[in-house]
Write an enzyme that holds these catalytic residues in place. Structure first.
Site, PDB file in Angstrom:
ATOM      1  N   GLU A   1      89.189  -3.111  67.913  1.00 37.72           N
ATOM      2  CA  GLU A   1      88.230  -4.190  68.208  1.00 37.72           C
ATOM      3  C   GLU A   1      88.893  -5.558  68.017  1.00 37.72           C
ATOM      4  O   GLU A   1      88.710  -6.474  68.828  1.00 37.72           O
ATOM      5  CB  GLU A   1      86.991  -4.057  67.316  1.00 37.72           C
TER       6      GLU A   1
ATOM      7  N   GLU B   1      85.254   6.253  65.035  1.00 38.24           N
ATOM      8  CA  GLU B   1      83.852   6.055  64.632  1.00 38.24           C
ATOM      9  C   GLU B   1      83.006   7.279  64.979  1.00 38.24           C
ATOM     10  O   GLU B   1      82.144   7.689  64.201  1.00 38.24           O
ATOM     11  CB  GLU B   1      83.250   4.827  65.335  1.00 38.24           C
TER      12      GLU B   1
HETATM   13  C1  1HE Z   1      91.899   3.319  54.272  1.00 38.69           C
HETATM   14  C2  1HE Z   1      91.641   3.256  55.654  1.00 38.69           C
HETATM   15  C3  1HE Z   1      90.369   2.751  56.058  1.00 38.69           C
HETATM   16  C4  1HE Z   1      93.603   4.082  55.387  1.00 38.69           C
HETATM   17  N1  1HE Z   1      89.519   2.354  55.105  1.00 38.69           N
HETATM   18  N2  1HE Z   1      91.007   2.907  53.368  1.00 38.69           N
HETATM   19  N3  1HE Z   1      89.162   3.928  60.522  1.00 38.69           N
HETATM   20  C5  1HE Z   1      89.556   5.209  60.452  1.00 38.69           C
HETATM   21  O1  1HE Z   1      88.781   6.137  60.480  1.00 38.69           O
HETATM   22  C6  1HE Z   1      91.034   5.411  60.277  1.00 38.69           C
HETATM   23  C7  1HE Z   1      91.317   5.974  58.893  1.00 38.69           C
HETATM   24  N4  1HE Z   1      92.737   5.972  58.584  1.00 38.69           N
HETATM   25  C8  1HE Z   1      93.602   6.885  59.088  1.00 38.69           C
HETATM   26  O2  1HE Z   1      93.282   7.715  59.937  1.00 38.69           O
HETATM   27  C9  1HE Z   1      94.990   6.850  58.544  1.00 38.69           C
HETATM   28  O3  1HE Z   1      94.958   6.172  57.295  1.00 38.69           O
HETATM   29  C10 1HE Z   1      96.024   6.134  59.459  1.00 38.69           C
HETATM   30  C11 1HE Z   1      96.298   7.002  60.707  1.00 38.69           C
HETATM   31  C12 1HE Z   1      95.565   4.754  59.877  1.00 38.69           C
HETATM   32  C13 1HE Z   1      97.363   5.955  58.670  1.00 38.69           C
HETATM   33  O4  1HE Z   1      97.777   7.213  58.133  1.00 38.69           O
HETATM   34  P1  1HE Z   1      98.833   7.233  56.930  1.00 38.69           P
HETATM   35  O5  1HE Z   1      99.163   8.686  56.671  1.00 38.69           O
HETATM   36  O6  1HE Z   1      99.955   6.294  57.216  1.00 38.69           O
HETATM   37  O7  1HE Z   1      98.066   6.588  55.651  1.00 38.69           O
HETATM   38  P2  1HE Z   1      96.971   7.268  54.673  1.00 38.69           P
HETATM   39  O8  1HE Z   1      97.691   8.108  53.649  1.00 38.69           O
HETATM   40  O9  1HE Z   1      95.898   7.944  55.432  1.00 38.69           O
HETATM   41  O10 1HE Z   1      96.311   5.989  53.996  1.00 38.69           O
HETATM   42  C14 1HE Z   1      97.009   5.193  53.019  1.00 38.69           C
HETATM   43  C15 1HE Z   1      95.948   4.551  52.152  1.00 38.69           C
HETATM   44  O11 1HE Z   1      95.141   3.674  52.955  1.00 38.69           O
HETATM   45  C16 1HE Z   1      94.975   5.562  51.544  1.00 38.69           C
HETATM   46  O12 1HE Z   1      94.544   5.037  50.302  1.00 38.69           O
HETATM   47  P3  1HE Z   1      95.167   5.557  48.905  1.00 38.69           P
HETATM   48  O13 1HE Z   1      94.497   4.726  47.876  1.00 38.69           O
HETATM   49  O14 1HE Z   1      94.852   7.044  48.860  1.00 38.69           O
HETATM   50  O15 1HE Z   1      96.664   5.319  49.018  1.00 38.69           O
HETATM   51  C17 1HE Z   1      93.817   5.544  52.524  1.00 38.69           C
HETATM   52  O16 1HE Z   1      92.595   5.950  51.925  1.00 38.69           O
HETATM   53  C18 1HE Z   1      93.771   4.074  52.865  1.00 38.69           C
HETATM   54  N5  1HE Z   1      93.128   3.829  54.155  1.00 38.69           N
HETATM   55  N6  1HE Z   1      92.709   3.738  56.319  1.00 38.69           N
HETATM   56  C19 1HE Z   1      89.832   2.436  53.807  1.00 38.69           C
HETATM   57  N7  1HE Z   1      90.037   2.631  57.342  1.00 38.69           N
HETATM   58  C20 1HE Z   1      83.222  -3.095  62.586  1.00 38.69           C
HETATM   59  S1  1HE Z   1      82.976  -1.482  62.644  1.00 38.69           S
HETATM   60  C21 1HE Z   1      84.508  -0.699  62.823  1.00 38.69           C
HETATM   61  C22 1HE Z   1      84.356   0.759  62.543  1.00 38.69           C
HETATM   62  C23 1HE Z   1      85.668   1.395  62.249  1.00 38.69           C
HETATM   63  O17 1HE Z   1      86.705   0.790  62.250  1.00 38.69           O
HETATM   64  S2  1HE Z   1      85.590   3.052  61.936  1.00 38.69           S
HETATM   65  C24 1HE Z   1      87.234   3.565  61.901  1.00 38.69           C
HETATM   66  C25 1HE Z   1      87.803   3.500  60.524  1.00 38.69           C
END
Ligand code: 1HE
Length: 260
Positions: free
Chosen positions: A114, A134
């Site tokens: 976005e 989402e």
């Molecule tokens: C997060 C987030 C997040 C990572 N919110 N904490 N977005 C998503 O559904 C995407 C979610 N994220 C992922 O699928 C993956 O993290 C990635 C593909 C982006 C990257 O993977 P990777 O293996 O490099 O990293 P990771 O091990 O998954 O994440 C590292 C840390 O970032 C981990 O936290 P930690 O404390 O365990 O180290 C994750 O929890 C954290 N993290 N992404 C919070 N999104 C205005 S409305 C919009 C609506 C949306 O955007 S919905 C889609 C949300």
């Protein structure tokens, strides 16, 4: 401006390019409320020397979208206000003072897509992938994606991405219109900065017209669009800068268009 999750650096000839960088790599640049507000303020308070901006993300990914850890704290009313706050911030990007080039790499997902789609030009490197998770998280887009993303790729492709969790790789993303440029891994920032420097040399009024008039003309009935175009073109050509640039070409002092 100071925010630990966003840095702003002014670079280039005459301090004309702002580099706005998401600096929350440990959380994959996930956008929490503070970061969304910092983006808004960055574009509301651009120094007057700035003529173009680049936005990119530190670490392996451009942006993992909404910070999901904040989602569970909101009720319906707060969710509405939260989405509206994103709308304001991303409107400042799209309809701010200067054109914005997004330099994309790694994950460009959810709210990250976005944010990218509010920019005027997207440069993706080969590591880029796009998704709208989402659908599988049981939520909906809230950062203007339902308006902007179909304008890039069409309603049916966006519907598919949300219904099936489809992920587009960098090459397919460029093919369908998510990015205008595709470059080798690790070079998106350099290409985006080069484009921003080029954009910064345009007459400011031309850049302003392109950013503010083109998307609005696209929304107007053709008859109104022609009228808006005529008004905008009359204003642009009357600026002294337009006159001097045209004169420079006619006198052989300005660059010709080169064959691609
Ligand atoms: C997060 C987030 C997040 C990572 N919110 N904490 N977005 C998503 O559904 C995407 C979610 N994220 C992922 O699928 C993956 O993290 C990635 C593909 C982006 C990257 O993977 P990777 O293996 O490099 O990293 P990771 O091990 O998954 O994440 C590292 C840390 O970032 C981990 O936290 P930690 O404390 O365990 O180290 C994750 O929890 C954290 N993290 N992404 C919070 N999104 C205005 S409305 C919009 C609506 C949306 O955007 S919905 C889609 C949300």
């Amino acid at each position: 401006m100071k925010s630990k999750d966003l840095s702003i650096e002014i670079r280039g000839e005459q301090q004309a390019v702002a580099i706005v960088r998401l600096t929350r790599p440990a959380k994959r640049n996930a956008l929490n409320d503070g970061l969304v507000e910092a983006i808004r303020k960055a574009f509301e308070n651009m120094p007057a020397t700035v003529r173009a901006a680049v936005i990119d993300g530190e670490g392996e990914h451009f942006c993992a979208g909404l910070d999901l850890s904040e989602l569970s704290e909101r009720d319906a009313g707060q969710g509405m206000l939260h989405s509206r706050a994103w709308h304001v911030a991303l409107e400042r990007v799209q309809y701010g003072p200067v054109p914005v080039v997004a330099a994309l790499h790694g994950a460009v997902v959810g709210g990250g897509l976005e944010l990218a789609s509010a920019c005027h030009i997207r440069v993706a490197d080969d590591s880029t992938f796009y998704a709208l998770p989402e659908g599988s998280r049981g939520i909906f887009v809230g950062g203007g994606g339902s308006v902007r993303i179909p304008r890039l790729i069409g309603v049916s492709r966006m519907t598919d991405m949300m219904l099936t969790g489809r992920v587009y790789n960098a090459a397919d993303g460029e093919r369908i219109g998510l990015a205008q440029y595709l470059v080798p891994t690790g070079t998106a920032f350099d290409k985006a900065f080069e484009l921003a420097q080029r954009i910064a040399q345009n007459a400011p009024l031309t850049n302003y017209s392109l950013m503010h008039a083109l998307p609005r003309i696209a929304e107007q009935p053709a008859d109104h669009g022609f009228m808006t175009e005529a008004l905008m073109s009359a204003i642009a050509q009357s600026a002294p800068e337009a006159k001097s640039r045209v004169r420079a070409f006619l006198e052989g002092r300005a660059a010709k268009v080169q064959k691609a």
